[in-house]
Design a protein around this motif. Structure first.
Motif, PDB file in Angstrom:
ATOM      1  N   ASP A  69      38.114  52.618  29.160  1.00 33.06           N
ATOM      2  CA  ASP A  69      37.728  53.026  27.809  1.00 33.06           C
ATOM      3  C   ASP A  69      38.885  52.750  26.859  1.00 33.06           C
ATOM      4  O   ASP A  69      40.049  52.833  27.267  1.00 33.06           O
ATOM      5  N   ASP A  71      41.350  50.560  24.210  1.00 34.33           N
ATOM      6  CA  ASP A  71      41.969  49.240  24.285  1.00 34.33           C
ATOM      7  C   ASP A  71      43.478  49.355  24.159  1.00 34.33           C
ATOM      8  O   ASP A  71      44.009  50.380  23.760  1.00 34.33           O
ATOM      9  N   HIS A  73      47.057  46.741  23.190  1.00 32.89           N
ATOM     10  CA  HIS A  73      47.499  45.477  22.602  1.00 32.89           C
ATOM     11  C   HIS A  73      48.818  45.063  23.240  1.00 32.89           C
ATOM     12  O   HIS A  73      49.782  45.826  23.239  1.00 32.89           O
ATOM     13  N   THR A  80      44.682  41.741  22.393  1.00 29.43           N
ATOM     14  CA  THR A  80      44.183  43.088  22.642  1.00 29.43           C
ATOM     15  C   THR A  80      43.168  43.027  23.773  1.00 29.43           C
ATOM     16  O   THR A  80      42.311  42.142  23.801  1.00 29.43           O
ATOM     17  N   ALA A  82      40.284  45.203  25.912  1.00 27.03           N
ATOM     18  CA  ALA A  82      39.376  46.323  25.701  1.00 27.03           C
ATOM     19  C   ALA A  82      38.646  46.709  26.990  1.00 27.03           C
ATOM     20  O   ALA A  82      38.884  46.126  28.058  1.00 27.03           O
ATOM     21  N   LYS A  83      37.751  47.672  26.853  1.00 28.60           N
ATOM     22  CA  LYS A  83      36.929  48.163  27.960  1.00 28.60           C
ATOM     23  C   LYS A  83      36.362  47.005  28.780  1.00 28.60           C
ATOM     24  O   LYS A  83      35.968  45.983  28.228  1.00 28.60           O
ATOM     25  N   SER A 100      48.678  51.099  21.685  1.00 28.91           N
ATOM     26  CA  SER A 100      47.257  51.443  21.687  1.00 28.91           C
ATOM     27  C   SER A 100      46.979  52.333  20.486  1.00 28.91           C
ATOM     28  O   SER A 100      47.386  53.489  20.460  1.00 28.91           O
ATOM     29  N   VAL A 104      43.684  54.662  25.298  1.00 23.59           N
ATOM     30  CA  VAL A 104      43.069  53.885  26.371  1.00 23.59           C
ATOM     31  C   VAL A 104      43.086  54.708  27.661  1.00 23.59           C
ATOM     32  O   VAL A 104      43.987  55.519  27.868  1.00 23.59           O
TER      33      VAL A 104
END
Length: 116
Positions: A69, A71, A73, A80, A82-83, A100, A104
């Motif tokens: 869940d 993200d 960077h 970046t 993500a999920k 972040s 995350v």
């Protein structure tokens, strides 16, 4: 040593600050062998977490990371993640530092290099 045998259950261990980690980082161990060399954990970063002060990370073990869940960077790569993204890092692979903005949660599995 191997990890313990565990059937499905709701993990209830504490969320702890990993040694030397940046502010805002907490982890909950799901399973580990006696010396911690083989480990599975949930790792959670609070919104605004920044690991820049720690610089690029390099370690001597394998690390697999799956973003559950939020993200993060990567400041070195300028990307970046993500999920539903995944990384598999061999020993010695440089990675990070990270930020972040929104926070995350990741599933992280670590284990020693079998060739050593």
């Amino acid at each position: 040593m191997s990890k313990p045998e565990l059937e499905f259950h709701a993990p209830s261990g504490p969320w702890e600050k990993p040694p030397g980690s940046a502010p805002g980082i907490r982890e909950r161990t799901l399973a580990a062998d006696a010396d911690g060399a083989h480990r599975t954990a949930l790792v959670r970063w609070a919104p605004g977490t920044d690991t820049s002060a720690s610089g690029v990370a390099v370690h001597e073990h394998w690390e697999e990371v799956y973003v559950l869940d939020g993200d993060l960077h990567d400041l070195t790569l300028g990307e970046t993640f993500a999920k539903d993204t995944y990384a598999c890092r061999p020993p010695g692979m440089p990675h990070g530092p990270w930020t972040s903005d929104a926070g995350v949660t990741m599933l992280v599995v670590t284990y020693p290099d079998p060739a050593v």
